[in-house]
Design a protein around this motif. Structure first.
Motif, PDB file in Angstrom:
ATOM      1  N   HIS A  30       0.831  -1.187   0.000  1.00 34.13           N
ATOM      2  CA  HIS A  30       0.000   0.000   0.000  1.00 34.13           C
ATOM      3  C   HIS A  30       0.872   1.245   0.000  1.00 34.13           C
ATOM      4  N   LYS A  31       0.357   2.286  -0.593  1.00 34.52           N
ATOM      5  CA  LYS A  31       1.086   3.545  -0.665  1.00 34.52           C
ATOM      6  C   LYS A  31       1.038   4.251   0.668  1.00 34.52           C
ATOM      7  N   ARG A  32       2.153   4.709   1.152  1.00 31.98           N
ATOM      8  CA  ARG A  32       2.184   5.466   2.396  1.00 31.98           C
ATOM      9  C   ARG A  32       1.633   6.864   2.152  1.00 31.98           C
ATOM     10  N   MET A  33       0.604   7.198   2.905  1.00 29.26           N
ATOM     11  CA  MET A  33      -0.053   8.480   2.712  1.00 29.26           C
ATOM     12  C   MET A  33       0.736   9.619   3.351  1.00 29.26           C
ATOM     13  N   LYS A  34       0.480  10.816   2.868  1.00 28.48           N
ATOM     14  CA  LYS A  34       1.103  12.013   3.414  1.00 28.48           C
ATOM     15  C   LYS A  34       0.617  12.272   4.831  1.00 28.48           C
ATOM     16  N   THR A  35       1.533  12.619   5.724  1.00 30.84           N
ATOM     17  CA  THR A  35       1.160  12.932   7.098  1.00 30.84           C
ATOM     18  C   THR A  35       0.361  14.225   7.144  1.00 30.84           C
ATOM     19  N   PRO A  36      -0.842  14.213   7.746  1.00 28.24           N
ATOM     20  CA  PRO A  36      -1.664  15.421   7.776  1.00 28.24           C
ATOM     21  C   PRO A  36      -1.112  16.443   8.751  1.00 28.24           C
ATOM     22  N   PRO A  37      -1.434  17.722   8.550  1.00 29.04           N
ATOM     23  CA  PRO A  37      -0.975  18.750   9.481  1.00 29.04           C
ATOM     24  C   PRO A  37      -1.730  18.663  10.791  1.00 29.04           C
ATOM     25  N   LEU A  38      -1.121  19.182  11.856  1.00 30.30           N
ATOM     26  CA  LEU A  38      -1.784  19.197  13.148  1.00 30.30           C
ATOM     27  C   LEU A  38      -2.785  20.329  13.240  1.00 30.30           C
ATOM     28  N   VAL A  39      -2.612  21.351  12.419  1.00 30.87           N
ATOM     29  CA  VAL A  39      -3.533  22.481  12.418  1.00 30.87           C
ATOM     30  C   VAL A  39      -4.043  22.659  10.997  1.00 30.87           C
ATOM     31  N   GLU A  40      -5.339  22.807  10.829  1.00 27.27           N
ATOM     32  CA  GLU A  40      -5.922  22.964   9.506  1.00 27.27           C
ATOM     33  C   GLU A  40      -5.265  24.138   8.778  1.00 27.27           C
ATOM     34  N   GLY A  41      -4.903  23.914   7.516  1.00 30.60           N
ATOM     35  CA  GLY A  41      -4.330  24.982   6.717  1.00 30.60           C
ATOM     36  C   GLY A  41      -2.853  25.203   6.948  1.00 30.60           C
ATOM     37  N   GLU A  42      -2.266  24.425   7.836  1.00 30.27           N
ATOM     38  CA  GLU A  42      -0.848  24.619   8.168  1.00 30.27           C
ATOM     39  C   GLU A  42       0.043  24.011   7.084  1.00 30.27           C
ATOM     40  N   LYS A  43       1.086  24.698   6.698  1.00 26.73           N
ATOM     41  CA  LYS A  43       2.049  24.189   5.740  1.00 26.73           C
ATOM     42  C   LYS A  43       3.249  23.633   6.484  1.00 26.73           C
ATOM     43  N   LYS A  44       3.708  22.496   6.018  1.00 23.37           N
ATOM     44  CA  LYS A  44       4.844  21.869   6.679  1.00 23.37           C
ATOM     45  C   LYS A  44       6.114  22.643   6.359  1.00 23.37           C
ATOM     46  N   SER A  45       6.862  23.026   7.376  1.00 25.86           N
ATOM     47  CA  SER A  45       8.131  23.712   7.189  1.00 25.86           C
ATOM     48  C   SER A  45       8.981  23.501   8.418  1.00 25.86           C
ATOM     49  N   ALA A  46      10.247  23.826   8.287  1.00 23.78           N
ATOM     50  CA  ALA A  46      11.164  23.639   9.410  1.00 23.78           C
ATOM     51  C   ALA A  46      10.908  24.630  10.524  1.00 23.78           C
ATOM     52  N   ASN A  47      10.124  25.638  10.244  1.00 27.24           N
ATOM     53  CA  ASN A  47       9.887  26.681  11.235  1.00 27.24           C
ATOM     54  C   ASN A  47       8.530  26.557  11.924  1.00 27.24           C
ATOM     55  N   GLN A  48       7.950  25.369  11.860  1.00 30.71           N
ATOM     56  CA  GLN A  48       6.678  25.179  12.560  1.00 30.71           C
ATOM     57  C   GLN A  48       6.861  25.488  14.035  1.00 30.71           C
ATOM     58  N   LYS A  49       5.902  26.123  14.642  1.00 27.08           N
ATOM     59  CA  LYS A  49       5.967  26.480  16.051  1.00 27.08           C
ATOM     60  C   LYS A  49       5.072  25.554  16.863  1.00 27.08           C
ATOM     61  N   VAL A  50       5.620  25.041  17.951  1.00 31.04           N
ATOM     62  CA  VAL A  50       4.876  24.120  18.790  1.00 31.04           C
ATOM     63  C   VAL A  50       3.607  24.759  19.326  1.00 31.04           C
ATOM     64  N   GLU A  51       3.682  26.094  19.595  1.00 32.10           N
ATOM     65  CA  GLU A  51       2.518  26.741  20.185  1.00 32.10           C
ATOM     66  C   GLU A  51       1.323  26.784  19.235  1.00 32.10           C
ATOM     67  N   ARG A  52       1.526  26.487  17.944  1.00 31.86           N
ATOM     68  CA  ARG A  52       0.422  26.482  16.998  1.00 31.86           C
ATOM     69  C   ARG A  52      -0.417  25.209  17.116  1.00 31.86           C
ATOM     70  N   LEU A  53       0.096  24.274  17.875  1.00 33.10           N
ATOM     71  CA  LEU A  53      -0.647  23.029  18.056  1.00 33.10           C
ATOM     72  C   LEU A  53      -1.994  23.298  18.704  1.00 33.10           C
ATOM     73  N   LYS A  54      -3.024  22.725  18.184  1.00 31.47           N
ATOM     74  CA  LYS A  54      -4.338  22.761  18.793  1.00 31.47           C
ATOM     75  C   LYS A  54      -4.651  21.363  19.303  1.00 31.47           C
ATOM     76  N   ALA A  55      -4.691  21.227  20.638  1.00 32.57           N
ATOM     77  CA  ALA A  55      -4.950  19.899  21.202  1.00 32.57           C
ATOM     78  C   ALA A  55      -6.302  19.373  20.753  1.00 32.57           C
ATOM     79  N   GLY A  56      -7.252  20.283  20.535  1.00 30.15           N
ATOM     80  CA  GLY A  56      -8.554  19.856  20.051  1.00 30.15           C
ATOM     81  C   GLY A  56      -8.470  19.184  18.696  1.00 30.15           C
ATOM     82  N   ARG A  57      -7.532  19.622  17.866  1.00 31.31           N
ATOM     83  CA  ARG A  57      -7.329  19.002  16.559  1.00 31.31           C
ATOM     84  C   ARG A  57      -6.880  17.557  16.728  1.00 31.31           C
ATOM     85  N   LEU A  58      -5.931  17.329  17.619  1.00 31.30           N
ATOM     86  CA  LEU A  58      -5.478  15.965  17.885  1.00 31.30           C
ATOM     87  C   LEU A  58      -6.618  15.103  18.415  1.00 31.30           C
TER      88      LEU A  58
END
Length: 476
Positions: A30-58
């Protein structure tokens, strides 16, 4: 376990609804799917900030995954095909976020709970028949031996007999995230993916349940009492009459022989959603490593066990086989997370007989309270059964269980071990809080501040023996 041939909807790793035919769902390739972002609309980058995490999203993702797994596999009796398939999907869900994952087989005895009840039913008439024939000593001996077997197995969860003729295969799953530096500590998050067998008798109909379960138990205890009395007196006409009446009541034991149904509970809150929680924890720490850097010195292990509902057999085997991985670890087990205002960290397990880590339970309670949430630290009630934290504690590890249920079965709905244990019975806020506490626990451990001010925090936790009571003769 039979599966429908109709397409079954589920969520892919990006959170989109999909339909796969049942016959194609378990392909080895099976094809390995892309890991979804933790926050809707978030773009994956090296500068992601932990504080942007929404526990409700998880939490929302955990609930969605739980729903998907139940739709795919349904109830998952310990060691069943459905449980095996669920274990495979759990590993596939963990693998994108872990450095390594592994499945391990374990031999399970599915008669752990049912066999002692059946033995009682078959033994009872023999005990009674021995009484009028001046064989009360033999009757008492058999009674004492059986009670020792019963208490050891169902109360202390230390069985001395294993039914190998009916053994089944269970599958444990675990994944590991290594720190960037040398491992100085290990935190293990655990849950179980098997679901409990249903009872044939309605435990919420208290009067009927008392007749079904209480009367046979009282009759059995009466047989033991009479054997003691007749050690010091001769059988009389009254004894013959009493034994005749007791023999006539033998059919009251028949419900105990088939006490458990062949069907199992959907097991959403107890305890598949806890498995979804640990998968989301792995997702979070993998995301954190990709953005700001991983943990410095804390190894994380994520485990989902089979066989919890039949005497903690899966977790017992896992801890025995993974001593190198678990050495010096602390363990946070998740079990039955339903109500946001019922967060409880267990200090004692296995019907209140097995000590867990009181400092860890109280520190976790302090963490929850520092976040503004109500939480408490106490013992599991008598007759409430056990959790997988007991297996960790018995191997010398510091362990506690986070649960969120109403033990009295009256103040809030009691759905575990019933067919009403569906996703709809779980408060998303309870899941969000469980995730947040676990994340904070890891952050404190990795910064070497987990135990700072822990004594002061523990002093704010209620002292004294727990006053909980449990209202059913069932196991959790």
């Amino acid at each position: 376990m039979t599966h429908s041939n109709n397409p079954t909807p589920f969520l892919d790793r990006e959170g989109h609804a999909c339909h796969h035919e049942t016959t194609m769902r378990y392909s080895l390739f099976h094809k390995r799917m892309k890991t979804p972002p933790l926050v809707e609309g978030e773009k994956k980058s090296a500068n992601q900030k932990v504080e942007r995490l929404k526990a409700g999203r998880l939490a929302t993702m955990a609930i969605a995954l739980t729903r998907s797994l139940i739709e795919q596999f349904g109830p998952r009796a310990s060691g069943s095909e459905a449980s095996h398939l669920a274990a495979g999907e759990i590993e596939r869900s963990l693998s994108p976020f872990c450095d390594r994952t592994e499945q391990g087989e374990v031999t399970l005895d599915p008669t752990f709970h049912s066999m002692p009840l059946a033995v009682m039913a078959y033994l009872y008439p023999f005990l009674v028949l021995l009484l009028p024939f001046r064989l009360s000593f033999l009757s008492l001996l058999l009674f004492v031996l059986y009670m020792a077997y019963l208490v050891t197995t169902l109360f202390y969860y230390r069985p001395v007999v294993k039914n190998t003729r009916k053994s089944v295969k269970g599958i444990n799953v675990h994944g590991v995230i290594e720190p960037e530096g040398e491992v100085e500590q290990t935190i293990i998050f655990t849950s179980h993916h098997d679901s409990a067998p249903l009872f044939r008798h309605n435990r919420l109909d208290r009067f009927s349940y008392l007749l079904t379960v209480g009367v046979p138990i009282l009759l059995f205890l009466l047989a033991g009492l009479l054997s003691i009395i007749l050690l010091f007196s001769k059988p009389s006409l009254g004894v013959w009459i009493i034994t005749a009446v007791m023999l006539a009541l033998t059919p009251r034991f028949l419900p105990l022989i088939r006490f458990y149904d062949e069907k199992a509970s959907p097991g959403a809150g107890d305890n598949l959603n806890s498995t979804s929680v640990i998968i989301q924890l792995a997702r979070y720490f993998n995301w954190k490593r990709a953005g700001e850097g991983g943990l410095e010195s804390t190894r994380l292990v994520f485990c989902s066990f089979d066989g919890e509902e039949i005497g903690l057999q899966g977790s017992k085997a896992w801890y025995e086989r993974n001593t190198e991985l678990t050495e010096g670890a602390i363990v946070l087990n998740f079990d039955s997370i339903y109500w946001a205002d019922c967060l409880t960290f267990l200090e004692r397990d296995v019907n209140g007989t097995q000590p867990l880590s009181e400092p860890l339970a109280r520190r976790c309670t302090a963490i929850a309270r520092s976040m503004g949430w109500s939480a408490k630290s106490e013992s599991i009630p008598r007759l409430a059964g056990a959790t997988d934290a007991a297996s960790a504690s018995r191997t010398g590890l510091a362990a506690t269980t986070l649960t969120a249920v109403a033990w009295d079965d009256r103040s809030k709905a009691s759905v575990y071990h019933t067919d009403a244990d569906t996703v709809d019975a779980i408060e998303v806020q309870a899941v969000e809080r469980a995730l947040s506490i676990a994340i904070r626990l890891v952050e404190l451990a990795d910064s070497h501040t987990l135990w700072e001010e822990s004594e002061e925090a523990a002093s704010r936790v209620e002292e004294g023996a727990p006053t909980l009571s449990f209202s059913k003769l069932t196991t959790w």
